[in-house]
Design an enzyme around this catalytic site. Structure first.
Site, PDB file in Angstrom:
ATOM      1  N   HIS A  46      -3.557   7.088   2.610  1.00 53.55           N
ATOM      2  CA  HIS A  46      -3.910   5.769   2.086  1.00 53.55           C
ATOM      3  C   HIS A  46      -5.318   5.425   2.573  1.00 53.55           C
ATOM      4  O   HIS A  46      -5.639   5.588   3.746  1.00 53.55           O
ATOM      5  CB  HIS A  46      -2.892   4.745   2.575  1.00 53.55           C
ATOM      6  CG  HIS A  46      -3.266   3.342   2.247  1.00 53.55           C
ATOM      7  ND1 HIS A  46      -3.701   2.980   0.989  1.00 53.55           N
ATOM      8  CD2 HIS A  46      -3.297   2.207   3.000  1.00 53.55           C
ATOM      9  CE1 HIS A  46      -3.970   1.684   0.988  1.00 53.55           C
ATOM     10  NE2 HIS A  46      -3.742   1.203   2.200  1.00 53.55           N
TER      11      HIS A  46
ATOM     12  N   CYS B 200       0.817  -1.225   0.000  1.00 52.74           N
ATOM     13  CA  CYS B 200       0.000   0.000   0.000  1.00 52.74           C
ATOM     14  C   CYS B 200       0.848   1.271   0.000  1.00 52.74           C
ATOM     15  O   CYS B 200       0.329   2.356  -0.261  1.00 52.74           O
ATOM     16  CB  CYS B 200      -0.940   0.020   1.197  1.00 52.74           C
ATOM     17  SG  CYS B 200      -2.045  -1.378   1.196  1.00 52.74           S
TER      18      CYS B 200
ATOM     19  N   ASN C 203      -9.983  -0.463   0.125  1.00 51.54           N
ATOM     20  CA  ASN C 203      -8.528  -0.314   0.083  1.00 51.54           C
ATOM     21  C   ASN C 203      -8.020  -0.885  -1.246  1.00 51.54           C
ATOM     22  O   ASN C 203      -8.113  -2.083  -1.477  1.00 51.54           O
ATOM     23  CB  ASN C 203      -7.940  -1.076   1.278  1.00 51.54           C
ATOM     24  CG  ASN C 203      -6.433  -1.035   1.332  1.00 51.54           C
ATOM     25  OD1 ASN C 203      -5.774  -0.626   0.378  1.00 51.54           O
ATOM     26  ND2 ASN C 203      -5.873  -1.471   2.440  1.00 51.54           N
TER      27      ASN C 203
HETATM   28  N1  ACO Z   1     -17.933  -8.905   9.828  1.00 49.97           N
HETATM   29  C1  ACO Z   1     -18.363  -9.153  11.074  1.00 49.97           C
HETATM   30  N2  ACO Z   1     -17.520  -9.411  12.073  1.00 49.97           N
HETATM   31  C2  ACO Z   1     -16.210  -9.428  11.808  1.00 49.97           C
HETATM   32  C3  ACO Z   1     -15.696  -9.185  10.529  1.00 49.97           C
HETATM   33  C4  ACO Z   1     -16.625  -8.910   9.511  1.00 49.97           C
HETATM   34  N3  ACO Z   1     -16.253  -8.646   8.234  1.00 49.97           N
HETATM   35  N4  ACO Z   1     -14.358  -9.267  10.564  1.00 49.97           N
HETATM   36  C5  ACO Z   1     -14.022  -9.546  11.831  1.00 49.97           C
HETATM   37  N5  ACO Z   1     -15.139  -9.648  12.586  1.00 49.97           N
HETATM   38  C6  ACO Z   1     -15.249  -9.926  14.013  1.00 49.97           C
HETATM   39  C7  ACO Z   1     -14.041 -10.638  14.554  1.00 49.97           C
HETATM   40  O1  ACO Z   1     -14.171 -12.039  14.359  1.00 49.97           O
HETATM   41  C8  ACO Z   1     -14.100 -10.258  16.016  1.00 49.97           C
HETATM   42  O2  ACO Z   1     -15.058 -11.076  16.658  1.00 49.97           O
HETATM   43  P1  ACO Z   1     -14.797 -11.608  18.156  1.00 49.97           P
HETATM   44  O3  ACO Z   1     -14.687 -10.362  18.991  1.00 49.97           O
HETATM   45  O4  ACO Z   1     -15.998 -12.433  18.405  1.00 49.97           O
HETATM   46  O5  ACO Z   1     -13.498 -12.353  18.081  1.00 49.97           O
HETATM   47  C9  ACO Z   1     -14.672  -8.836  15.998  1.00 49.97           C
HETATM   48  O6  ACO Z   1     -15.296  -8.689  14.706  1.00 49.97           O
HETATM   49  C10 ACO Z   1     -13.631  -7.763  16.175  1.00 49.97           C
HETATM   50  O7  ACO Z   1     -12.526  -8.055  15.326  1.00 49.97           O
HETATM   51  P2  ACO Z   1     -11.264  -7.111  15.260  1.00 49.97           P
HETATM   52  O8  ACO Z   1     -10.290  -7.686  14.286  1.00 49.97           O
HETATM   53  O9  ACO Z   1     -10.786  -6.791  16.633  1.00 49.97           O
HETATM   54  O10 ACO Z   1     -11.938  -5.805  14.646  1.00 49.97           O
HETATM   55  P3  ACO Z   1     -11.328  -4.382  14.456  1.00 49.97           P
HETATM   56  O11 ACO Z   1     -12.163  -3.375  15.123  1.00 49.97           O
HETATM   57  O12 ACO Z   1      -9.843  -4.377  14.732  1.00 49.97           O
HETATM   58  O13 ACO Z   1     -11.505  -4.154  12.896  1.00 49.97           O
HETATM   59  C11 ACO Z   1     -10.229  -4.269  10.872  1.00 49.97           C
HETATM   60  C12 ACO Z   1     -10.901  -5.060  12.003  1.00 49.97           C
HETATM   61  C13 ACO Z   1     -11.295  -3.492  10.137  1.00 49.97           C
HETATM   62  C14 ACO Z   1      -9.556  -5.247   9.932  1.00 49.97           C
HETATM   63  C15 ACO Z   1      -9.188  -3.287  11.468  1.00 49.97           C
HETATM   64  O14 ACO Z   1      -8.390  -3.969  12.403  1.00 49.97           O
HETATM   65  C16 ACO Z   1      -8.328  -2.656  10.428  1.00 49.97           C
HETATM   66  O15 ACO Z   1      -8.779  -1.899   9.601  1.00 49.97           O
HETATM   67  N6  ACO Z   1      -7.022  -2.924  10.495  1.00 49.97           N
HETATM   68  C17 ACO Z   1      -6.075  -2.328   9.555  1.00 49.97           C
HETATM   69  C18 ACO Z   1      -6.145  -3.069   8.287  1.00 49.97           C
HETATM   70  C19 ACO Z   1      -5.405  -2.373   7.186  1.00 49.97           C
HETATM   71  O16 ACO Z   1      -5.388  -1.180   7.097  1.00 49.97           O
HETATM   72  N7  ACO Z   1      -4.836  -3.188   6.326  1.00 49.97           N
HETATM   73  C20 ACO Z   1      -4.309  -2.743   5.133  1.00 49.97           C
HETATM   74  C21 ACO Z   1      -2.913  -2.253   5.201  1.00 49.97           C
HETATM   75  S1  ACO Z   1      -2.508  -1.911   3.607  1.00 49.97           S
HETATM   76  C22 ACO Z   1      -1.712  -3.127   2.685  1.00 49.97           C
HETATM   77  O17 ACO Z   1      -0.519  -3.135   2.626  1.00 49.97           O
HETATM   78  C23 ACO Z   1      -2.527  -4.137   1.916  1.00 49.97           C
END
Ligand code: ACO
Length: 343
Positions: free
Chosen positions: A258, A117, A288
């Site tokens: 980003h 990214c 993204n």
């Molecule tokens: N729908 C419903 N529930 C979900 C989903 C979904 N799509 N995905 C995860 N959950 C659940 C999980 O299982 C978890 O359940 P649990 O509490 O029963 O275990 C709960 O939701 C919370 O999960 P978290 O992973 O803690 O959720 P978080 O608030 O951290 O959000 C997210 C997750 C959106 C992925 C966030 O962490 C994020 O955006 N991280 C950064 C990702 C990013 O920017 N990546 C790209 C970098 S760029 C590159 O180089 C490609």
């Protein structure tokens, strides 16, 4: 008259997103998720998904042609093509070679750059160095991704986040000494590679029936950890770059971050004390798109009239590697020199 003492600048922008739109509602039919979860956790409402035969180079070419038009240049003015991508058409040769062929740029420099990214900011550093060195007059810098090809569509924690698309810029010498790229900083921490990676398909774990069965060709991510590093990494690189050039966050007219997660962008804004209206975001409609994300947003910002000549713009990226980068520039407008005193 443009001279070799003028800073390197962005002369034109273009972008492209595939026709097919996948909404959060569509995703909720495929995995256990909901529009409510995706919108509140990420800010994403829909994303574009490339057609089966549509490749990163196809999308790159669409964006590149628009960037050339906006720069008022024809393809023969381009001396190098750089494609920033983590989803190349093939492992070999470089996607840039396919783009070069499709644009009719036979004989010109063409290579890919992989920094996930952060690819576009890394590309900006490399491309502007080529122009600065005088070896290449105009460089076509493209971010193009078909992330839908490496997404595990059964994994709700990643498949809701990503989309396909391309963004392109033409770099060359600016119209005067006061506009153009002021600085670019990039960095990486390979110790955190496993937070966000595609484990299979390289020479460490070559493709086999087993790697396909084990789903090792798909993107794996520790979302929570990446989130924390993304905020810290982009905050630090922004501060370092502003400091280096004698600016403060309050001097910025626009930030193009980003487009990964609205919560990351909002947290970054609070930490840097930059109000939300100074950020340009379009992740709601694209998700993204990795290396395409910043040039796609930049092009939309330009076409929406959010970028005016003389504006001080900060672009910020973070991605797999882990990698990060920032670029500070004084917008010059498309081949239309406007002195700062007129703003
Ligand atoms: N729908 C419903 N529930 C979900 C989903 C979904 N799509 N995905 C995860 N959950 C659940 C999980 O299982 C978890 O359940 P649990 O509490 O029963 O275990 C709960 O939701 C919370 O999960 P978290 O992973 O803690 O959720 P978080 O608030 O951290 O959000 C997210 C997750 C959106 C992925 C966030 O962490 C994020 O955006 N991280 C950064 C990702 C990013 O920017 N990546 C790209 C970098 S760029 C590159 O180089 C490609």
């Amino acid at each position: 008259m443009t001279t070799a003492s003028h800073p390197v600048t962005i002369l034109g922008t273009g972008s492209y997103a595939p026709e097919r739109v996948m909404t959060n509602e569509d995703l909720s039919q495929m995995v256990d998720t909901s529009d409510e979860w995706i919108t509140t956790r990420t800010g994403i409402r829909e994303r574009h998904i490339a057609a089966d035969g549509e490749t990163a180079s196809d999308m790159a070419v669409r964006a590149a042609r628009l960037a050339l038009d906006s720069a008022g240049l024809t393809a023969d003015a381009i001396d190098a093509v750089i494609v920033c991508t983590m989803t190349p058409d093939q492992p070999c040769p470089a996607t840039a070679c396919f783009v070069q062929e499709k644009l009719g740029l036979e004989g010109k420099t063409a290579f890919d750059l992989t920094a996930a990214c952060s690819g576009f900011i890394y590309g900006l550093q490399v491309a502007s160095a080529l122009v600065h060195a005088g070896t290449h007059r105009h460089v076509l810098l493209i971010g193009a991704e078909k992330l839908s090809a490496i997404i595990d569509w059964t994994d709700r924690s990643t498949c809701v986040l990503f989309g396909d698309g391309a963004g392109a810029v033409v770099l060359g010498r600016g119209p005067d000494h006061r506009h153009g790229i002021i600085g670019v900083r990039t960095g990486a921490n390979g110790a955190q590679a496993e937070l966000l990676h595609v484990p299979g398909g390289g020479c460490r774990i070559p493709a086999s029936e087993q790697t396909v069965r084990d789903r090792l060709h798909f993107l794996k991510m520790n979302g929570r950890e990446v989130f924390k590093h993304a905020v810290r990494g982009m905050e630090q690189v922004a501060r370092d770059l502003l400091d280096e050039h004698g600016y403060v966050a309050g001097d910025l007219d626009l930030v193009i971050p980003h487009q990964a997660n609205l919560r990351i962008i909002d947290t970054l804004g609070s930490r840097l004390e930059i109000p939300p209206e100074r950020f340009f975001n379009n992740l709601e409609r694209y998700g993204n798109t990795s290396a395409a994300s910043i040039p796609l947003a930049l092009d939309e910002a330009v076409r929406a009239g959010r970028v005016r000549p003389g504006d001080l713009i900060l672009m910020l990226a973070f991605g797999a590697g882990l990698t990060w980068g920032a670029s500070l520039l004084r917008w010059s407008g498309n081949n239309q020199p406007v002195p700062l005193s007129e703003n």
